[in-house]
Design a protein around this motif. Structure first.
Motif, PDB file in Angstrom:
ATOM      1  N   MET A 151       0.887  -0.896  -0.087  1.00  0.00           N
ATOM      2  CA  MET A 151      -0.020  -0.100  -0.045  1.00  0.00           C
ATOM      3  C   MET A 151       0.796   1.346   0.027  1.00  0.00           C
ATOM      4  N   THR A 152       0.715   2.003  -1.019  1.00  0.00           N
ATOM      5  CA  THR A 152       1.488   3.507  -1.216  1.00  0.00           C
ATOM      6  C   THR A 152       0.609   4.206  -0.210  1.00  0.00           C
ATOM      7  N   LEU A 153       1.326   5.119   0.190  1.00  0.00           N
ATOM      8  CA  LEU A 153       0.959   6.570   0.712  1.00  0.00           C
ATOM      9  C   LEU A 153       1.628   7.688   0.509  1.00  0.00           C
ATOM     10  N   ARG A 154       1.202   8.611  -0.292  1.00  0.00           N
ATOM     11  CA  ARG A 154       1.792   9.719  -0.733  1.00  0.00           C
ATOM     12  C   ARG A 154       1.459  10.825   0.380  1.00  0.00           C
ATOM     13  N   LEU A 155       2.747  11.430   0.767  1.00  0.00           N
ATOM     14  CA  LEU A 155       2.631  12.257   1.767  1.00  0.00           C
ATOM     15  C   LEU A 155       3.539  13.308   1.312  1.00  0.00           C
ATOM     16  N   GLY A 156       2.832  14.741   1.724  1.00  0.00           N
ATOM     17  CA  GLY A 156       3.268  16.018   1.501  1.00  0.00           C
ATOM     18  C   GLY A 156       3.898  16.772   2.981  1.00  0.00           C
ATOM     19  N   TYR A 157       5.039  17.322   2.732  1.00  0.00           N
ATOM     20  CA  TYR A 157       5.369  18.283   4.011  1.00  0.00           C
ATOM     21  C   TYR A 157       5.840  19.303   3.394  1.00  0.00           C
ATOM     22  N   SER A 158       6.161  20.343   4.172  1.00  0.00           N
ATOM     23  CA  SER A 158       6.604  21.855   3.940  1.00  0.00           C
ATOM     24  C   SER A 158       8.046  21.791   3.378  1.00  0.00           C
ATOM     25  N   LEU A 218      -0.134  22.611   0.873  1.00  0.00           N
ATOM     26  CA  LEU A 218      -0.411  21.354   1.264  1.00  0.00           C
ATOM     27  C   LEU A 218      -1.980  21.087   1.468  1.00  0.00           C
ATOM     28  N   VAL A 219      -2.747  21.800   2.266  1.00  0.00           N
ATOM     29  CA  VAL A 219      -4.157  21.740   2.599  1.00  0.00           C
ATOM     30  C   VAL A 219      -4.757  21.787   1.108  1.00  0.00           C
ATOM     31  N   ALA A 220      -4.549  22.491   0.275  1.00  0.00           N
ATOM     32  CA  ALA A 220      -5.229  22.213  -1.013  1.00  0.00           C
ATOM     33  C   ALA A 220      -5.025  20.842  -1.760  1.00  0.00           C
ATOM     34  N   LEU A 221      -3.713  20.465  -1.793  1.00  0.00           N
ATOM     35  CA  LEU A 221      -3.422  19.382  -2.433  1.00  0.00           C
ATOM     36  C   LEU A 221      -4.067  17.947  -1.644  1.00  0.00           C
ATOM     37  N   ALA A 222      -4.068  18.141  -0.431  1.00  0.00           N
ATOM     38  CA  ALA A 222      -4.819  17.025   0.191  1.00  0.00           C
ATOM     39  C   ALA A 222      -6.323  17.159   0.085  1.00  0.00           C
ATOM     40  N   THR A 223      -6.928  18.246  -0.090  1.00  0.00           N
ATOM     41  CA  THR A 223      -8.334  18.030  -0.368  1.00  0.00           C
ATOM     42  C   THR A 223      -8.560  17.626  -1.761  1.00  0.00           C
ATOM     43  N   ASP A 224      -7.809  17.916  -2.852  1.00  0.00           N
ATOM     44  CA  ASP A 224      -8.148  17.225  -4.105  1.00  0.00           C
ATOM     45  C   ASP A 224      -7.555  15.823  -4.430  1.00  0.00           C
ATOM     46  N   ASN A 225      -6.808  15.298  -3.096  1.00  0.00           N
ATOM     47  CA  ASN A 225      -6.171  14.132  -3.443  1.00  0.00           C
ATOM     48  C   ASN A 225      -5.064  13.855  -3.973  1.00  0.00           C
ATOM     49  N   THR A 226      -4.285  15.026  -4.495  1.00  0.00           N
ATOM     50  CA  THR A 226      -2.930  14.933  -5.262  1.00  0.00           C
ATOM     51  C   THR A 226      -2.311  14.062  -4.125  1.00  0.00           C
ATOM     52  N   ILE A 227      -2.058  14.522  -2.893  1.00  0.00           N
ATOM     53  CA  ILE A 227      -1.507  13.833  -1.834  1.00  0.00           C
ATOM     54  C   ILE A 227      -2.418  13.012  -0.883  1.00  0.00           C
ATOM     55  N   ASP A 228      -2.001  12.147  -0.221  1.00  0.00           N
ATOM     56  CA  ASP A 228      -2.794  11.336   0.766  1.00  0.00           C
ATOM     57  C   ASP A 228      -2.838  11.673   2.212  1.00  0.00           C
ATOM     58  N   ALA A 229      -1.662  12.335   2.433  1.00  0.00           N
ATOM     59  CA  ALA A 229      -1.543  12.980   3.702  1.00  0.00           C
ATOM     60  C   ALA A 229      -0.550  14.087   4.148  1.00  0.00           C
ATOM     61  N   VAL A 230      -0.918  14.620   4.988  1.00  0.00           N
ATOM     62  CA  VAL A 230       0.142  15.921   5.270  1.00  0.00           C
ATOM     63  C   VAL A 230       1.007  15.495   6.425  1.00  0.00           C
ATOM     64  N   VAL A 231       2.251  15.883   6.657  1.00  0.00           N
ATOM     65  CA  VAL A 231       3.120  15.771   7.779  1.00  0.00           C
ATOM     66  C   VAL A 231       3.039  16.782   8.520  1.00  0.00           C
ATOM     67  N   LEU A 232       2.960  17.085   9.890  1.00  0.00           N
ATOM     68  CA  LEU A 232       3.140  18.108  10.789  1.00  0.00           C
ATOM     69  C   LEU A 232       2.244  19.253  10.420  1.00  0.00           C
ATOM     70  N   LEU A 233       1.050  18.819  10.578  1.00  0.00           N
ATOM     71  CA  LEU A 233      -0.094  19.821  10.551  1.00  0.00           C
ATOM     72  C   LEU A 233      -0.902  20.149  11.840  1.00  0.00           C
ATOM     73  N   SER A 234      -0.949  21.347  11.903  1.00  0.00           N
ATOM     74  CA  SER A 234      -1.794  21.770  13.187  1.00  0.00           C
ATOM     75  C   SER A 234      -3.272  21.740  12.995  1.00  0.00           C
ATOM     76  N   PHE A 235      -4.231  21.519  14.101  1.00  0.00           N
ATOM     77  CA  PHE A 235      -5.556  21.626  14.084  1.00  0.00           C
ATOM     78  C   PHE A 235      -6.387  22.752  13.938  1.00  0.00           C
ATOM     79  N   SER A 236      -7.056  22.805  13.101  1.00  0.00           N
ATOM     80  CA  SER A 236      -8.256  24.048  13.198  1.00  0.00           C
ATOM     81  C   SER A 236      -9.555  23.358  12.832  1.00  0.00           C
ATOM     82  N   PRO A 237     -10.537  23.773  13.473  1.00  0.00           N
ATOM     83  CA  PRO A 237     -12.061  23.286  13.065  1.00  0.00           C
ATOM     84  C   PRO A 237     -12.158  23.399  11.488  1.00  0.00           C
TER      85      PRO A 237
END
Length: 239
Positions: free
Chosen positions: A1-8, A55-74
């Protein structure tokens, strides 16, 4: 299983090393924690670096599967899946809490209540290029950036500046390494302090919920058991 991860593509002391698209051989504590989690959960990680705002936009449109080191906001719940507890992310499953705080000379009368600083006569030092420089300017506090951590603490001890704004992981380690605990003190509360997480796109999480739980649990276990050793191994990356 491949997981595409993005980070800053911007360095974050200890946790992400280097700037730009290249991924260093020693990528940082956060990336190593995710690599270890992926291995334990039988996932093949593929990392790529992007400007933080994308990063948020790329995860929203599924260009990446996950973001590393992201803080929370509602608001970010519309983009991705966090390890939740009630209406907020569960800090038990964070990668780390990253904080900035003020350091002053031990005999200083400078005070900080979380909103305002009193007793300041000279500028505040901060490392050149760090986001805290802009944060302090927005607070209308006088800032004098310097090239590195050593330069800032030297200026503080010489009385050329009245405070240093620093990542607490770096500042505390520097004071311990140079035996400055009796000469410099940390002011509370932190300037900023937030837990940071591994966050999945909703599409990936919906399809692989059990794997997401496995990865979050591995990260939680690592933070409790090996994080201090990981931080120590990256001490030489801090200037």
């Amino acid at each position: 299983m491949t997981l595409r991860l993005g980070y800053s593509d911007k360095e974050s002391a200890y946790f992400l090393t280097g700037n730009g698209a290249a991924i260093p051989e020693r990528p940082g504590v956060a990336i190593e924690m995710v690599q270890t989690a992926a291995a334990s959960c039988d996932v093949a990680p593929e990392f790529a670096r992007y400007p933080g705002g994308r990063l948020v936009a790329l995860a929203t449109d599924n260009t990446i599967d996950a973001v590393v080191l992201l803080s929370f906001s509602p608001e970010r719940l519309a983009m991705g899946a966090y390890p939740m507890k009630g209406d907020s992310a569960d800090p038990d499953f964070q990668i780390a809490t990253l904080s900035y705080a003020f350091y002053v000379r031990s005999d200083s009368n400078i005070a900080w209540d979380g909103k305002a600083m009193t007793g300041l006569a000279r500028p505040i030092g901060a490392n050149l290029g760090w986001s805290i420089v802009q944060d302090l300017m927005k607070m209308n506090l006088p800032v004098e950036p310097a090239k590195d951590t050593q330069n800032n603490f030297n200026k503080l001890l010489l009385g050329r500046i009245d405070a240093v704004a620093m990542h607490t992981t770096i500042g505390d380690a520097y004071l311990e390494e140079h035996a400055l605990g009796t000469k410099v003190k940390l002011l509370h509360p932190p300037i900023t302090s937030k837990p940071y997480y591994l966050v999945f796109s909703h599409t990936w999480h919906d399809q692989h919920a059990a794997l997401a739980e496995c990865l979050w649990q591995s990260i939680a276990t690592q933070r409790q058991t090996v994080l201090p050793a990981l931080l120590a191994r990256y001490g030489d990356t801090i200037n």
